[in-house]
Design an enzyme around this catalytic site. Structure first.
Site, mmCIF file in Angstrom:
data_model
loop_
_atom_site.group_PDB
_atom_site.id
_atom_site.type_symbol
_atom_site.label_atom_id
_atom_site.label_comp_id
_atom_site.label_asym_id
_atom_site.label_seq_id
_atom_site.Cartn_x
_atom_site.Cartn_y
_atom_site.Cartn_z
ATOM 1 N N ARG A 189 0.756 -1.256 -0.006
ATOM 2 C CA ARG A 189 -0.119 0.017 0.230
ATOM 3 C C ARG A 189 0.616 1.271 -0.086
ATOM 4 O O ARG A 189 0.327 2.299 0.226
ATOM 5 C CB ARG A 189 -0.833 0.032 1.128
ATOM 6 N N HIS A 247 3.628 -10.595 -5.495
ATOM 7 C CA HIS A 247 2.388 -9.766 -5.791
ATOM 8 C C HIS A 247 2.838 -8.351 -5.755
ATOM 9 O O HIS A 247 3.207 -7.998 -4.910
ATOM 10 C CB HIS A 247 1.054 -10.305 -5.233
ATOM 11 N N TYR A 283 -0.804 -2.626 -5.070
ATOM 12 C CA TYR A 283 -2.090 -2.241 -5.552
ATOM 13 C C TYR A 283 -2.066 -0.634 -5.870
ATOM 14 O O TYR A 283 -3.023 -0.362 -6.687
ATOM 15 C CB TYR A 283 -3.179 -2.217 -4.463
ATOM 16 N N HIS A 287 -1.784 -6.568 -11.203
ATOM 17 C CA HIS A 287 -2.955 -6.235 -11.797
ATOM 18 C C HIS A 287 -3.007 -5.394 -13.046
ATOM 19 O O HIS A 287 -2.101 -4.483 -13.007
ATOM 20 C CB HIS A 287 -4.006 -5.580 -10.998
ATOM 21 N N GLU A 298 -2.871 -10.586 -14.055
ATOM 22 C CA GLU A 298 -3.917 -11.348 -13.441
ATOM 23 C C GLU A 298 -5.154 -11.093 -13.974
ATOM 24 O O GLU A 298 -5.506 -9.978 -14.412
ATOM 25 C CB GLU A 298 -3.803 -10.893 -11.950
ATOM 26 N N ASP A 353 -7.115 -15.990 -11.519
ATOM 27 C CA ASP A 353 -7.816 -15.972 -10.140
ATOM 28 C C ASP A 353 -9.134 -16.485 -10.287
ATOM 29 O O ASP A 353 -10.102 -15.977 -11.068
ATOM 30 C CB ASP A 353 -7.887 -14.526 -9.850
ATOM 31 N N HIS A 397 -11.967 -13.923 -9.413
ATOM 32 C CA HIS A 397 -11.949 -12.974 -10.415
ATOM 33 C C HIS A 397 -12.795 -13.290 -11.880
ATOM 34 O O HIS A 397 -13.607 -12.626 -12.215
ATOM 35 C CB HIS A 397 -10.810 -12.325 -10.840
ATOM 36 N N HIS A 427 -4.757 -18.147 -8.590
ATOM 37 C CA HIS A 427 -5.300 -17.806 -7.265
ATOM 38 C C HIS A 427 -6.556 -18.471 -6.999
ATOM 39 O O HIS A 427 -7.391 -18.431 -7.575
ATOM 40 C CB HIS A 427 -5.420 -16.227 -7.161
ATOM 41 N N ASP A 445 -15.423 -7.800 -6.495
ATOM 42 C CA ASP A 445 -14.140 -8.643 -6.024
ATOM 43 C C ASP A 445 -14.016 -8.694 -4.508
ATOM 44 O O ASP A 445 -13.524 -7.973 -4.065
ATOM 45 C CB ASP A 445 -12.840 -8.030 -6.764
ATOM 46 N N HIS A 469 -13.335 -12.122 -1.749
ATOM 47 C CA HIS A 469 -12.764 -13.563 -1.848
ATOM 48 C C HIS A 469 -13.531 -14.161 -0.628
ATOM 49 O O HIS A 469 -14.026 -13.442 0.233
ATOM 50 C CB HIS A 469 -11.332 -13.653 -1.624
ATOM 51 N N GLU A 519 -5.860 -16.822 -1.324
ATOM 52 C CA GLU A 519 -5.938 -15.334 -1.169
ATOM 53 C C GLU A 519 -7.245 -15.092 -0.240
ATOM 54 O O GLU A 519 -7.798 -14.243 -0.368
ATOM 55 C CB GLU A 519 -5.672 -14.477 -2.355
HETATM 56 ZN ZN LIG Z 1 -9.489 -10.500 -5.772
HETATM 57 ZN ZN LIG Z 2 -5.719 -12.732 -6.740
#
Ligand SMILES: [Zn+2]
Ligand SMILES: [Zn+2]
Length: 285
Positions: A38, A70, A73, A110, A147, A181, A184, A218, A231, A233, A263
């Site tokens: 972040r 990963h 973001y 992403h 992804e 994923d 997703h 994922h 999105d 999970h 995840e």
């Molecule tokens: Zn996600």
């Molecule tokens: Zn993912």
């Protein structure tokens, strides 16, 4: 059977801690952030961290180098804002450098969001950005994995066509692949809940992108329904995809040996990961 693992925390010592935690859980694969996900800034890796990480990679565990990073973001390579895009490219370059240093074979990213500028313009910017970043590291060995996304807001990568278009424009194709994923793709509209829908989704992926491009899965169930573009999970088997959907993936012999990392929500004891992994293992039997 996939090489099953989870995203592991690096808190209390940085990247080597994720490998230690993965070994404690007996994981066969592991995902981690090499820096705070972040924040733009990255604390340099210390020699001690690098040495400890390399030791963790080659240690006598079930991990066997199946590690994936990963990226942050904050990175948006599709942004129409020139400053943000330049910042994103610089940040992606640092992410790849850190992976190379740590000998992590894959970096999941992403692809980005077009923020109202339209999918075509956004995809063109992703292609240009990735080409520039890869060209800046001609000797880099870490592969960038785009992804599949949920299609929330203006995010790109929600259709197999968009992913294929991105890969098509990337010059150094040996250094790019896909992270699939399950949450997703499902909320983006691709069903896998029955043997028939699973087969059709994978047939489409194979025709449009190519199953060989998938290096990492994922493994997330979905809180919201097919085509919802939301999105969130859920634990394996407790969401809208359900156990049968994951059984279809876990028993697909074409996917054997590829990494599959959770995840899903975690706890400090590792029990939630243990439970999700046990569920996945039971489905492959
Ligand atoms: Zn996600
Ligand atoms: Zn993912």
């Amino acid at each position: 059977m996939l090489a099953l693992g989870s995203h592991m925390s690096t808190s209390g010592g940085g990247p080597p801690r994720a490998l230690e935690r993965a070994a404690e859980l007996g994981l066969e694969s592991c995902q981690l952030f090499t820096k705070s996900e972040r924040q733009w800034a990255a604390k340099p890796l210390t020699d001690e961290q690098i040495t400890a990480f390399h030791r963790g990679l080659t240690a006598d565990t079930r991990l066997n180098r199946r590690v994936v990073a990963h990226d942050s973001y904050l990175i948006n390579m599709a942004s129409p804002d020139d400053d943000l895009r330049a910042k994103s490219q610089a940040a992606l370059l640092v992410e790849l450098q850190r992976c190379d240093t740590l000998e992590i074979p894959y970096l999941v990213s992403h692809p980005g969001a077009h923020v109202g500028s339209g999918p075509e313009a956004g995809i063109a910017r992703i292609i240009e950005s990735v080409n520039q970043v890869l060209a800046a590291r001609p000797d880099g060995t870490t592969m960038l994995l785009l992804e599949t996304t949920a299609g929330q807001g203006t995010t790109l990568g929600k259709t197999f066509e968009e992913i294929a278009e991105m890969i098509d424009g990337i010059e150094d194709k040996a250094r790019v692949g896909v992270c699939f994923d399950t949450c997703h793709t499902f909320v983006a509209g691709y069903d896998i809940r029955t043997p028939e829908t699973y087969a059709e989704t994978m047939r489409q992926f194979d025709e449009i992108v190519g199953l060989d491009q998938i290096r990492v899965f994922h493994l997330n169930d979905a809180k919201f329904g097919l085509g919802s573009n939301k999105d969130r999970h859920e634990h394996i088997g407790e969401g809208e995809i359900g156990l049968e959907g994951f059984r279809n993936l876990m028993t697909d012999p074409r996917m054997t040996g590829r990494m599959g990392v959770l995840e899903t929500e975690k706890d400090t004891t590792g029990d939630l990961d243990r439970k999700n992994l046990a569920t996945l293992r039971s489905l492959s039997a």
